[in-house]
Motif scaffolding. Sequence first.
Motif, PDB file in Angstrom:
ATOM      1  N   ASN A  40       0.801  -1.215   0.000  1.00 31.72           N
ATOM      2  CA  ASN A  40       0.000   0.000   0.000  1.00 31.72           C
ATOM      3  C   ASN A  40       0.840   1.273   0.000  1.00 31.72           C
ATOM      4  O   ASN A  40       0.307   2.371   0.193  1.00 31.72           O
ATOM      5  N   GLY A  41       2.149   1.109  -0.160  1.00 28.78           N
ATOM      6  CA  GLY A  41       3.022   2.260  -0.204  1.00 28.78           C
ATOM      7  C   GLY A  41       3.626   2.615   1.133  1.00 28.78           C
ATOM      8  O   GLY A  41       4.525   3.454   1.212  1.00 28.78           O
ATOM      9  N   SER A  42       3.146   2.010   2.197  1.00 32.42           N
ATOM     10  CA  SER A  42       3.688   2.277   3.528  1.00 32.42           C
ATOM     11  C   SER A  42       4.417   1.063   4.082  1.00 32.42           C
ATOM     12  O   SER A  42       4.605   0.942   5.281  1.00 32.42           O
ATOM     13  N   GLY A  43       4.779   0.141   3.187  1.00 36.19           N
ATOM     14  CA  GLY A  43       5.587  -0.994   3.608  1.00 36.19           C
ATOM     15  C   GLY A  43       4.808  -2.264   3.841  1.00 36.19           C
ATOM     16  O   GLY A  43       5.365  -3.272   4.247  1.00 36.19           O
ATOM     17  N   GLY A  44       3.506  -2.264   3.580  1.00 30.25           N
ATOM     18  CA  GLY A  44       2.713  -3.465   3.793  1.00 30.25           C
ATOM     19  C   GLY A  44       1.549  -3.521   2.828  1.00 30.25           C
ATOM     20  O   GLY A  44       1.275  -2.575   2.082  1.00 30.25           O
ATOM     21  N   ALA A  45       0.831  -4.653   2.831  1.00 30.38           N
ATOM     22  CA  ALA A  45      -0.327  -4.803   1.971  1.00 30.38           C
ATOM     23  C   ALA A  45      -1.563  -4.238   2.669  1.00 30.38           C
ATOM     24  O   ALA A  45      -1.608  -4.094   3.890  1.00 30.38           O
ATOM     25  N   ASP A  46      -2.566  -3.875   1.889  1.00 29.16           N
ATOM     26  CA  ASP A  46      -3.824  -3.409   2.448  1.00 29.16           C
ATOM     27  C   ASP A  46      -4.493  -4.548   3.217  1.00 29.16           C
ATOM     28  O   ASP A  46      -4.379  -5.727   2.856  1.00 29.16           O
ATOM     29  N   LEU A  47      -5.241  -4.193   4.263  1.00 29.05           N
ATOM     30  CA  LEU A  47      -5.966  -5.162   5.068  1.00 29.05           C
ATOM     31  C   LEU A  47      -7.452  -5.072   4.765  1.00 29.05           C
ATOM     32  O   LEU A  47      -8.010  -3.974   4.619  1.00 29.05           O
ATOM     33  N   VAL A  48      -8.096  -6.228   4.669  1.00 28.97           N
ATOM     34  CA  VAL A  48      -9.533  -6.284   4.422  1.00 28.97           C
ATOM     35  C   VAL A  48     -10.143  -7.299   5.372  1.00 28.97           C
ATOM     36  O   VAL A  48      -9.468  -8.213   5.847  1.00 28.97           O
ATOM     37  N   PRO A  49     -11.453  -7.184   5.668  1.00 32.90           N
ATOM     38  CA  PRO A  49     -12.104  -8.206   6.479  1.00 32.90           C
ATOM     39  C   PRO A  49     -12.058  -9.544   5.753  1.00 32.90           C
ATOM     40  O   PRO A  49     -12.340  -9.617   4.557  1.00 32.90           O
ATOM     41  N   SER A  50     -11.692 -10.605   6.450  1.00 33.54           N
ATOM     42  CA  SER A  50     -11.684 -11.935   5.839  1.00 33.54           C
ATOM     43  C   SER A  50     -11.428 -12.976   6.911  1.00 33.54           C
ATOM     44  O   SER A  50     -11.137 -12.648   8.064  1.00 33.54           O
ATOM     45  N   ILE A  51     -11.553 -14.233   6.536  1.00 33.48           N
ATOM     46  CA  ILE A  51     -11.303 -15.381   7.404  1.00 33.48           C
ATOM     47  C   ILE A  51     -10.236 -16.235   6.737  1.00 33.48           C
ATOM     48  O   ILE A  51     -10.304 -16.475   5.521  1.00 33.48           O
ATOM     49  N   PRO A  52      -9.224 -16.710   7.465  1.00 36.39           N
ATOM     50  CA  PRO A  52      -8.182 -17.533   6.835  1.00 36.39           C
ATOM     51  C   PRO A  52      -8.766 -18.771   6.163  1.00 36.39           C
ATOM     52  O   PRO A  52      -9.577 -19.496   6.759  1.00 36.39           O
ATOM     53  N   LEU A  53      -8.344 -19.002   4.930  1.00 37.90           N
ATOM     54  CA  LEU A  53      -8.793 -20.159   4.160  1.00 37.90           C
ATOM     55  C   LEU A  53      -7.749 -21.270   4.218  1.00 37.90           C
ATOM     56  O   LEU A  53      -6.578 -21.049   3.888  1.00 37.90           O
ATOM     57  N   TRP A  54      -8.183 -22.447   4.632  1.00 42.76           N
ATOM     58  CA  TRP A  54      -7.363 -23.657   4.587  1.00 42.76           C
ATOM     59  C   TRP A  54      -7.913 -24.507   3.448  1.00 42.76           C
ATOM     60  O   TRP A  54      -8.994 -25.096   3.572  1.00 42.76           O
ATOM     61  N   ILE A  55      -7.223 -24.567   2.335  1.00 43.30           N
ATOM     62  CA  ILE A  55      -7.643 -25.424   1.228  1.00 43.30           C
ATOM     63  C   ILE A  55      -7.066 -26.804   1.483  1.00 43.30           C
ATOM     64  O   ILE A  55      -5.842 -26.993   1.493  1.00 43.30           O
ATOM     65  N   ALA A  56      -7.949 -27.774   1.708  1.00 43.68           N
ATOM     66  CA  ALA A  56      -7.516 -29.111   2.111  1.00 43.68           C
ATOM     67  C   ALA A  56      -7.561 -30.066   0.929  1.00 43.68           C
ATOM     68  O   ALA A  56      -8.516 -30.065   0.145  1.00 43.68           O
ATOM     69  N   GLY A  57      -6.523 -30.885   0.826  1.00 48.97           N
ATOM     70  CA  GLY A  57      -6.440 -31.883  -0.232  1.00 48.97           C
ATOM     71  C   GLY A  57      -5.173 -31.702  -1.037  1.00 48.97           C
ATOM     72  O   GLY A  57      -4.621 -30.596  -1.123  1.00 48.97           O
ATOM     73  N   GLY A  58      -4.726 -32.803  -1.650  1.00 44.51           N
ATOM     74  CA  GLY A  58      -3.461 -32.781  -2.361  1.00 44.51           C
ATOM     75  C   GLY A  58      -3.571 -32.982  -3.853  1.00 44.51           C
ATOM     76  O   GLY A  58      -2.565 -33.278  -4.507  1.00 44.51           O
ATOM     77  N   GLY A  59      -4.782 -32.834  -4.419  1.00 47.02           N
ATOM     78  CA  GLY A  59      -4.927 -32.969  -5.864  1.00 47.02           C
ATOM     79  C   GLY A  59      -4.010 -32.003  -6.594  1.00 47.02           C
ATOM     80  O   GLY A  59      -4.054 -30.796  -6.349  1.00 47.02           O
ATOM     81  N   GLU A  60      -3.183 -32.526  -7.478  1.00 48.16           N
ATOM     82  CA  GLU A  60      -2.072 -31.732  -7.998  1.00 48.16           C
ATOM     83  C   GLU A  60      -2.474 -30.771  -9.111  1.00 48.16           C
ATOM     84  O   GLU A  60      -1.869 -29.701  -9.252  1.00 48.16           O
ATOM     85  N   LYS A  61      -3.480 -31.129  -9.899  1.00 48.17           N
ATOM     86  CA  LYS A  61      -3.847 -30.257 -11.014  1.00 48.17           C
ATOM     87  C   LYS A  61      -4.806 -29.154 -10.588  1.00 48.17           C
ATOM     88  O   LYS A  61      -4.668 -28.006 -11.049  1.00 48.17           O
ATOM     89  N   LYS A  62      -5.767 -29.476  -9.727  1.00 49.41           N
ATOM     90  CA  LYS A  62      -6.820 -28.512  -9.407  1.00 49.41           C
ATOM     91  C   LYS A  62      -6.727 -27.993  -7.971  1.00 49.41           C
ATOM     92  O   LYS A  62      -6.676 -26.787  -7.735  1.00 49.41           O
ATOM     93  N   THR A  63      -6.722 -28.919  -6.984  1.00 51.00           N
ATOM     94  CA  THR A  63      -6.803 -28.486  -5.583  1.00 51.00           C
ATOM     95  C   THR A  63      -5.635 -27.598  -5.204  1.00 51.00           C
ATOM     96  O   THR A  63      -5.813 -26.522  -4.602  1.00 51.00           O
TER      97      THR A  63
END
Length: 356
Positions: A194-217
């Motif tokens: 954002n020009g001040s040394g960091g990225a902009d912050l937005v409301p969100s929830i951490p996403l854990w994408i589970a699975g090891g499918g190599e092409k899509k997941t």
Amino acid sequence: MRFGLFIPQGWRMSLTDIPPAQHWETMLSLLHYADNAAAGEAVPGGEFAWESVWVYDHFHTVPVPSDEATHEAWSLMAAFAAASQRVRLGQMCTCMAYRNPAYLAKVASTVDTISGGRTEMGIGAGWYEHEWRAYGYGFPRAGDRLRALDEGVQIMERMWRTGSSGTFEGQHFQADGALCYPQPLQQLPVGTSNGSGGADLVPSIPLWIAGGGEKKTLRIAAQHAQYTNFSGTPEEFQHKSQVLEQHCRDVGRDFAEITRSANYNVVIGENQAEIDDKLAWIDAHFAKYAPGEPGHRESSLWRHGLMVGTPEQIVEKLTEMKALGMTYAITYFANAAGDRDQIELFQRQVIPALQD
């Protein structure tokens, strides 16, 4: 290394010896145990924290469907949010097809508000065919389930970050101005500096994408995830990590932004006699509740799991995994509902040796 603890909710036949009227009391007691440990209160090894507690998003038991209770994941998330103060709350993992993603985004945002910003969103394409068909979801091909995962994650991110789904027209999901207020309490970085040394912050929830499918997941993970969760064996973990890293390069994502985690069945004892005693309990338990081949297969998975051993042996194995980049271990203990000895031993002697 960071650590999470699965709470027995019944899916893996973990509440079979507890009267149904005492199920919630049992789960609540373990939640409070982990919550107090996270706060450093006077429990064995309590100065070393469990960062999170977890449940599974399933409706029917394994290794075979049965009439034993399996408590629903997001109902537990809301209850855990109200009944705890510090420990983070996750599911490993929510099946995208079981709930409309716009609705799911709203549910998760509400839980985040109740918890004071402690929700983790574990999400995956789903695999338990018997369960899918029993609840009337059909069982689409893997490619269709993965496309639905991708679309659903996009809808959830939009709703959390902006408060609205906007107009989304996918093959599997559509939304038109679905609102998500309250927005999550958590703030996550997005986009470039954002020009001040960091990225902009937005409301969100951490996403854990589970699975090891190599092409899509793993490609979906490279595009959207803050965390991944796939195989915890050294060879497979290293290979999946390399695939994920290539996807990150392809989509222009910094690989280091994604925390890689794994789930582990833990059988721990001070000596071999204690370990053998715990394994014997597992054999007898599944012989009783899943007799024949299903129970034998489940017992074999425990016996041949990576995290079977003394504290010193388990520390050695986790140290190897940490060197490969696995920095978040989510642990499941057999008979946690009736016997906390293994959890306490792990907390006293394993976590301190590995915690950053």
